[in-house]
Write a protein that holds these residues in place. Sequence first.
Motif, mmCIF file in Angstrom:
data_model
loop_
_atom_site.group_PDB
_atom_site.id
_atom_site.type_symbol
_atom_site.label_atom_id
_atom_site.label_comp_id
_atom_site.label_asym_id
_atom_site.label_seq_id
_atom_site.Cartn_x
_atom_site.Cartn_y
_atom_site.Cartn_z
ATOM 1 N N HIS A 1 -27.681 32.295 -16.917
ATOM 2 C CA HIS A 1 -26.661 33.199 -17.440
ATOM 3 C C HIS A 1 -27.330 34.289 -18.263
ATOM 4 C CE1 HIS A 1 -27.248 30.380 -20.740
ATOM 5 N NE2 HIS A 1 -26.420 31.034 -21.540
ATOM 6 N N ASP B 1 -30.932 34.271 -25.324
ATOM 7 C CA ASP B 1 -31.965 33.223 -25.426
ATOM 8 C C ASP B 1 -32.505 32.810 -24.060
ATOM 9 O OD1 ASP B 1 -29.294 32.225 -25.228
ATOM 10 O OD2 ASP B 1 -29.946 30.210 -25.782
ATOM 11 N N HIS C 1 -20.827 24.262 -25.686
ATOM 12 C CA HIS C 1 -22.087 23.521 -25.626
ATOM 13 C C HIS C 1 -21.758 22.038 -25.797
ATOM 14 C CE1 HIS C 1 -25.064 26.738 -25.686
ATOM 15 N NE2 HIS C 1 -24.419 27.339 -26.668
#
Length: 254
Positions: A53, A57, A198
Amino acid sequence: MQFRVLGCSGGLGTGGHTTTFALGRRVLIDAGTGVGRLSLDDMQALEHVFLTHAHLDHIAGLAFLADTRFAHGATGLRVHARASVLGALRAHIFNWQIWPDFASLGCEHKATIETRRVHMGRPVVIDDAVLTPLPARHTVPACGYAVECAGGTLVYSGDTTACGPFWRALNKLERLDHLIIEVAYSDEQERLGKVARHYTPAVLGQELRKLRHRPVIHITHHKPGRGALIEAQCAEALAGWDFRHLRLDDVIDL
Ligand SMILES: [Zn+2]
Ligand SMILES: [Zn+2]
């Protein structure tokens, strides 16, 4: 084929690097700050980058990788990702404002970066490895990848929270030897985990009940400073599973 961890942290500040995995010398899976650990030779040997994605990060290193390769005349780095991820990179990173558009720069009529759309469930064959995008549920369009090699099958979840289609796709695999799956937050942060999409240890422990395989589980993407707590909570939530926490420079033979 060797699967090597160049970065597996969910952020910076504790000496880690963000998500970057190397599959042999020619393929990267995600391109976070771990890209900075590659030598110039390693950077130029790369031919493919598979992205889960467009979060920073996972892509920050791609910008610098493209810049370094351009400076050394290396062309044709194929960046594989979902169409919406490629669109986000074009609109927000490689837009001449944040960074040059390396898809329109290159030498001898070959661009520094070429983009390739991936489609959920449709395999991409790179030499002896088959990479197949898998469903994920994150705050932005995302996917995981199944990596099938002669020596075994590894799945990397990318960033995701509870996702039925992900487990169903895993159960369809003939074999599953290694599962690299994220746990970004500790159980106290369950609310944040739901919003930011998450996993927390308890939620992952519940979801694993859907899995018919018994792979080695590698936990990744701890947010900085949360590692010890997440590890303690996983010891309880994942009891009975063969699991470990992914570390920088870990190598998995496939
Ligand atoms: Zn993310
Ligand atoms: Zn992430």
